[in-house]
Write a protein that holds these residues in place. Sequence first.
Motif, short mmCIF file in Angstrom:
data_model
loop_
_atom_site.label_atom_id
_atom_site.label_comp_id
_atom_site.label_asym_id
_atom_site.label_seq_id
_atom_site.Cartn_x
_atom_site.Cartn_y
_atom_site.Cartn_z
N TYR A 27 -5.11 28.49 23.49
CA TYR A 27 -6.85 28.05 23.80
C TYR A 27 -7.40 29.09 23.24
O TYR A 27 -7.15 30.43 23.00
CB TYR A 27 -6.43 28.63 25.74
N PRO A 28 -8.54 28.98 23.42
CA PRO A 28 -9.52 29.88 23.11
C PRO A 28 -9.12 31.73 23.83
O PRO A 28 -8.89 31.62 24.83
CB PRO A 28 -10.95 30.01 23.64
N ASN A 30 -9.67 35.30 25.64
CA ASN A 30 -11.06 35.10 26.26
C ASN A 30 -11.86 34.04 27.54
O ASN A 30 -12.56 33.99 28.18
CB ASN A 30 -12.04 36.02 25.93
N THR A 31 -10.75 32.76 27.56
CA THR A 31 -11.23 32.08 28.18
C THR A 31 -10.57 31.56 29.75
O THR A 31 -9.34 31.44 29.11
CB THR A 31 -11.54 30.15 27.67
N GLU A 32 -10.81 30.83 30.45
CA GLU A 32 -10.30 30.24 31.86
C GLU A 32 -9.27 29.21 31.40
O GLU A 32 -9.92 28.42 30.79
CB GLU A 32 -11.38 30.05 32.78
N TYR A 64 -13.62 23.99 26.77
CA TYR A 64 -14.78 24.95 26.85
C TYR A 64 -15.15 24.54 25.31
O TYR A 64 -16.36 24.50 25.01
CB TYR A 64 -15.04 26.34 27.55
N SER A 67 -10.71 25.15 20.33
CA SER A 67 -9.47 26.26 20.95
C SER A 67 -9.11 26.56 19.13
O SER A 67 -9.66 25.84 18.52
CB SER A 67 -8.59 25.02 21.54
N THR A 78 -14.39 18.33 23.09
CA THR A 78 -14.50 19.44 24.28
C THR A 78 -14.19 19.22 25.97
O THR A 78 -15.13 18.33 26.10
CB THR A 78 -15.45 20.30 23.72
#
Length: 386
Positions: A27-28, A30-32, A64, A67, A78
């Motif tokens: 996942y990216p 700092n991303t939920e 979001y 990724s 996305t």
Amino acid sequence: MKSVSSLFELLKNQKKVCIMITNFPPYPENTEAFRGGVTEVHEQLYNQLIKNGVDTFVISFSLYGRSPHKDGIYRVGTYIPYSKSKVRRLIFPFLEFFNPLIFVNVMRILIREKPSCVEYASLLQGSVAPLVASVLFRTRIIVRNDWLCPNLYAKSQSCSDAQRLRECAECLGIKNPFLRPVAGLYSIIILKFKRFLWNRYCTVIVQSSYHRNLLEGWGILPEKMILIPPTSDIFEDPLYTGELVKLKKDKIILAYIGRLTVEKGFDMLLESFKMVMQKRQDAALWVAGTGDLKRDMHGVEYLGWVEKDRLGSVYKVADIIVAPTVVPEAHPATVDDALKYKKPVVAFKVGALEEMIGNRGIFCNGLSPESLYEGMIKAIDSLGEK
């Protein structure tokens, strides 16, 4: 109905497997991230297949934003939850029914990779497009997790066409009187289209008797179904177990494991635990998970997201597992893990929980903070009787 022990056993002899799923790591930063449940089951499946020499790749969305790249992970769009974007709520039918860009991307990948089997774990926001691409590619399709319902969680029983016409708009939160019948009609079309595809081209995995009955009520043929309860191994970490033992002290520990969301009943759990603290000062609530509903409260200890390689320590040290989900689920992993550790479970009678738990837990009467409080107090009192 045929039964198989795990997804891995079903797929281990395939030459090349494609897993289609909404979110998949990495996942990216700092991303939920929407972790747990379906995502972790398929991350484990992917690792098992690779480890055992089965050529495997994943078709997923970016979460979001962009990724991180990883070999064998194709991002075809996305994913932004509807709750995070008003625009996406307005174009829900386009995104959820048939996104032509998703269709072209998926078809291009399938032609290049030539999988012998597609394991369809659902692709929200484009969910029918990749399924149609798989059908046109003429490969074996196994559907693992894709409700025949426009809502994220289906009702406890399958709805008739008349019920969909009247009630789907309410489930989706649509208030406009002109759009309500349109939403119901759209839901009926989605059901009939997916049912045709499933019954004609797919093998459908069910996770419990509740799940089987739900799909049969929607018209899925029983001979298309295979029973495979979800499996996702968890482990204990001796060092982490020691930390939790020190944290526990002489308290009675009620533990919640999962996302901190409304559908999981976490808001109701916090209300109920306030009542518990008024009667039992020797109780504490451990929360293993992340989400928007986190609130600092006396007696509540937030453990954050606990990885699978040490999650078993939480179950081992805790005295009671609370699973307050208020929506029907086919086979919640939290309950499965609690039963493996022989921990009493406090839950509502929704979805597959009644058949899973049986007499190994305490069921709450009605979906309310008061009934959940009574269930937790009963569970605490029963500890002293053993």
